[in-house]
Design a protein around this motif. Structure first.
Motif, PDB file in Angstrom:
ATOM      1  N   ALA A 113       0.844  -1.200   0.000  1.00  0.00           N
ATOM      2  CA  ALA A 113       0.000   0.000   0.000  1.00  0.00           C
ATOM      3  C   ALA A 113       0.877   1.248   0.000  1.00  0.00           C
ATOM      4  O   ALA A 113       1.694   1.434   0.899  1.00  0.00           O
ATOM      5  N   ARG A 114       0.678   2.100  -1.004  1.00  0.00           N
ATOM      6  CA  ARG A 114       1.427   3.357  -1.116  1.00  0.00           C
ATOM      7  C   ARG A 114       0.444   4.516  -1.046  1.00  0.00           C
ATOM      8  O   ARG A 114      -0.428   4.667  -1.902  1.00  0.00           O
ATOM      9  N   GLY A 115       0.605   5.349  -0.014  1.00  0.00           N
ATOM     10  CA  GLY A 115      -0.365   6.402   0.244  1.00  0.00           C
ATOM     11  C   GLY A 115      -0.496   7.433  -0.848  1.00  0.00           C
ATOM     12  O   GLY A 115      -1.593   7.939  -1.103  1.00  0.00           O
TER      13      GLY A 115
ATOM     14  N   GLY B 191      -4.041   8.943  -0.317  1.00  0.00           N
ATOM     15  CA  GLY B 191      -4.174   8.036   0.809  1.00  0.00           C
ATOM     16  C   GLY B 191      -4.715   6.669   0.416  1.00  0.00           C
ATOM     17  O   GLY B 191      -5.359   6.513  -0.627  1.00  0.00           O
ATOM     18  N   VAL B 192      -4.454   5.688   1.252  1.00  0.00           N
ATOM     19  CA  VAL B 192      -4.900   4.316   1.015  1.00  0.00           C
ATOM     20  C   VAL B 192      -5.485   3.758   2.306  1.00  0.00           C
ATOM     21  O   VAL B 192      -4.962   3.994   3.389  1.00  0.00           O
ATOM     22  N   LYS B 193      -6.582   2.990   2.151  1.00  0.00           N
ATOM     23  CA  LYS B 193      -7.164   2.274   3.286  1.00  0.00           C
ATOM     24  C   LYS B 193      -7.308   0.806   2.900  1.00  0.00           C
ATOM     25  O   LYS B 193      -7.870   0.481   1.849  1.00  0.00           O
ATOM     26  N   VAL B 194      -6.802  -0.067   3.762  1.00  0.00           N
ATOM     27  CA  VAL B 194      -6.935  -1.508   3.563  1.00  0.00           C
ATOM     28  C   VAL B 194      -7.743  -2.055   4.730  1.00  0.00           C
ATOM     29  O   VAL B 194      -7.320  -1.966   5.880  1.00  0.00           O
ATOM     30  N   ASP B 195      -8.921  -2.601   4.423  1.00  0.00           N
ATOM     31  CA  ASP B 195      -9.850  -3.037   5.464  1.00  0.00           C
ATOM     32  C   ASP B 195     -10.049  -4.554   5.368  1.00  0.00           C
ATOM     33  O   ASP B 195     -10.607  -5.073   4.404  1.00  0.00           O
ATOM     34  N   PHE B 196      -9.580  -5.260   6.398  1.00  0.00           N
ATOM     35  CA  PHE B 196      -9.673  -6.720   6.432  1.00  0.00           C
ATOM     36  C   PHE B 196     -10.888  -7.213   7.214  1.00  0.00           C
ATOM     37  O   PHE B 196     -11.012  -8.423   7.437  1.00  0.00           O
ATOM     38  N   THR B 197     -11.799  -6.340   7.640  1.00  0.00           N
ATOM     39  CA  THR B 197     -12.790  -6.744   8.638  1.00  0.00           C
ATOM     40  C   THR B 197     -13.798  -7.775   8.148  1.00  0.00           C
ATOM     41  O   THR B 197     -14.395  -8.476   8.964  1.00  0.00           O
ATOM     42  N   ARG B 198     -14.022  -7.900   6.847  1.00  0.00           N
ATOM     43  CA  ARG B 198     -15.015  -8.856   6.356  1.00  0.00           C
ATOM     44  C   ARG B 198     -14.396 -10.022   5.587  1.00  0.00           C
ATOM     45  O   ARG B 198     -15.111 -10.800   4.961  1.00  0.00           O
TER      46      ARG B 198
ATOM     47  N   ALA C 214      -0.012  11.170   1.956  1.00  0.00           N
ATOM     48  CA  ALA C 214      -1.375  11.172   2.491  1.00  0.00           C
ATOM     49  C   ALA C 214      -1.643  10.060   3.499  1.00  0.00           C
ATOM     50  O   ALA C 214      -2.698  10.055   4.126  1.00  0.00           O
ATOM     51  N   GLY C 215      -0.761   9.129   3.657  1.00  0.00           N
ATOM     52  CA  GLY C 215      -0.909   8.131   4.705  1.00  0.00           C
ATOM     53  C   GLY C 215      -1.620   6.861   4.291  1.00  0.00           C
ATOM     54  O   GLY C 215      -2.305   6.802   3.260  1.00  0.00           O
ATOM     55  N   VAL C 216      -1.448   5.840   5.132  1.00  0.00           N
ATOM     56  CA  VAL C 216      -2.081   4.539   4.922  1.00  0.00           C
ATOM     57  C   VAL C 216      -2.770   4.132   6.224  1.00  0.00           C
ATOM     58  O   VAL C 216      -2.196   4.254   7.304  1.00  0.00           O
ATOM     59  N   THR C 217      -4.010   3.650   6.101  1.00  0.00           N
ATOM     60  CA  THR C 217      -4.761   3.132   7.239  1.00  0.00           C
ATOM     61  C   THR C 217      -5.073   1.663   7.000  1.00  0.00           C
ATOM     62  O   THR C 217      -5.572   1.298   5.931  1.00  0.00           O
ATOM     63  N   ILE C 218      -4.786   0.827   7.984  1.00  0.00           N
ATOM     64  CA  ILE C 218      -5.037  -0.605   7.896  1.00  0.00           C
ATOM     65  C   ILE C 218      -5.973  -0.986   9.037  1.00  0.00           C
ATOM     66  O   ILE C 218      -5.694  -0.683  10.200  1.00  0.00           O
ATOM     67  N   VAL C 219      -7.074  -1.627   8.701  1.00  0.00           N
ATOM     68  CA  VAL C 219      -8.068  -2.022   9.698  1.00  0.00           C
ATOM     69  C   VAL C 219      -8.135  -3.544   9.744  1.00  0.00           C
ATOM     70  O   VAL C 219      -8.361  -4.188   8.707  1.00  0.00           O
ATOM     71  N   ILE C 220      -7.930  -4.118  10.919  1.00  0.00           N
ATOM     72  CA  ILE C 220      -7.976  -5.573  11.064  1.00  0.00           C
ATOM     73  C   ILE C 220      -9.043  -5.941  12.099  1.00  0.00           C
ATOM     74  O   ILE C 220      -9.323  -5.163  13.006  1.00  0.00           O
ATOM     75  N   PRO C 221      -9.665  -7.114  11.965  1.00  0.00           N
ATOM     76  CA  PRO C 221     -10.725  -7.496  12.905  1.00  0.00           C
ATOM     77  C   PRO C 221     -10.201  -7.654  14.328  1.00  0.00           C
ATOM     78  O   PRO C 221      -9.007  -7.895  14.548  1.00  0.00           O
ATOM     79  N   GLU C 222     -11.095  -7.553  15.277  1.00  0.00           N
ATOM     80  CA  GLU C 222     -10.771  -7.897  16.659  1.00  0.00           C
ATOM     81  C   GLU C 222     -10.335  -9.363  16.681  1.00  0.00           C
ATOM     82  O   GLU C 222     -10.947 -10.210  16.036  1.00  0.00           O
ATOM     83  N   GLY C 223      -9.278  -9.664  17.416  1.00  0.00           N
ATOM     84  CA  GLY C 223      -8.783 -11.035  17.462  1.00  0.00           C
ATOM     85  C   GLY C 223      -7.607 -11.276  16.553  1.00  0.00           C
ATOM     86  O   GLY C 223      -6.881 -12.253  16.728  1.00  0.00           O
TER      87      GLY C 223
ATOM     88  N   GLY D 149       2.412   9.197   7.646  1.00  0.00           N
ATOM     89  CA  GLY D 149       2.304   8.151   8.646  1.00  0.00           C
ATOM     90  C   GLY D 149       1.422   6.980   8.246  1.00  0.00           C
ATOM     91  O   GLY D 149       0.690   7.017   7.248  1.00  0.00           O
ATOM     92  N   VAL D 150       1.496   5.942   9.061  1.00  0.00           N
ATOM     93  CA  VAL D 150       0.714   4.722   8.868  1.00  0.00           C
ATOM     94  C   VAL D 150      -0.025   4.414  10.162  1.00  0.00           C
ATOM     95  O   VAL D 150       0.540   4.527  11.254  1.00  0.00           O
ATOM     96  N   VAL D 151      -1.303   4.051  10.037  1.00  0.00           N
ATOM     97  CA  VAL D 151      -2.129   3.669  11.186  1.00  0.00           C
ATOM     98  C   VAL D 151      -2.607   2.240  10.984  1.00  0.00           C
ATOM     99  O   VAL D 151      -3.097   1.889   9.908  1.00  0.00           O
TER     100      VAL D 151
END
Length: 205
Positions: free
Chosen positions: A105-107, A111-118, A135-144, A184-186
């Motif tokens: 992922a290159r912002g 910006g870029v958002k990668v969402d693994f929740t589903r 512009a930054g990168v946001t990565i979302v991962i499920p609980e667990g 930054g990266v979140v």
């Protein structure tokens, strides 16, 4: 008193002798059922192999059951997923998508958002290279799910790791590398709004 010679350290078991998990056995069961549906093995042979699969304790015992079947394409065979923010940004998810073993992922400027929740992911690890750039990168991962960010260079924008270390059995580890760049990266779990959306529409594709 005679000194006792040091005891030799135990040798690691060969790969085939390593113990198989429930998920490993289930993957072989699915492959056998697919093979029967395609006419590669008959129903009597399917029953016999399924019984052996459920009793198998090692990788070698499981491998024998599928040795004469074509190798199924797996997530490890998929090419890397490359997302570039460009001028307008880019995202993957939160719908269902097939997760490869490597994500880049290159912002960029948007910006870029990668969402693994589903997603449903059988990989033990997913390597994610994130470059915050402008512009930054946001990565979302499920609980667990858990993340290893030790290989990440925070850069100027920094790294914000808001995940918890509590990893559930059978879930992948996100191994994060790259650089925070300017923005930054979140990496985090779903926020309140995202959790509400997940609960209100759990079957969204």
């Amino acid at each position: 008193m005679t000194a006792q010679p040091p005891k030799p350290s135990p040798r690691p078991a060969p790969p085939g002798e390593l113990r198989a998990s429930h998920d490993d056995r289930e993957a072989v069961v699915e492959q056998l059922r697919d093979a029967a549906a395609e006419g590669r093995i008959d129903l009597d042979e399917l029953d016999s192999r399924l019984e052996q699969a459920l009793k198998s304790k090692t990788y070698a015992e499981l491998a024998v059951l599928t040795a004469d079947l074509p190798r199924m394409n797996s997530a490890e065979d998929l090419p890397p997923l490359v997302l570039k923010g460009g001028m307008h940004g880019a995202s993957r998810g939160p719908g269902r998508w097939e997760v490869p073993g490597r994500v880049i992922a290159r912002g960029g400027l948007g910006g870029v958002k990668v969402d693994f929740t589903r997603v449903e992911c059988r990989l033990a690890e997913v390597a994610v290279e994130a470059y915050g750039e402008a512009a930054g990168v946001t990565i979302v991962i499920p609980e667990g799910w858990a993340a290893d960010t030790s290989g990440m260079d925070p850069g100027v924008g920094g790294l914000r790791d808001k995940t918890t270390p509590d990893r559930l059995p059978g879930t992948p580890l996100i191994r994060l590398t790259g650089s925070g760049g300017m923005a930054g990266v979140v990496i985090r779990h779903p926020n309140l709004w995202e959790r509400r959306k997940l609960h209100s529409n759990p079957t969204q594709d």
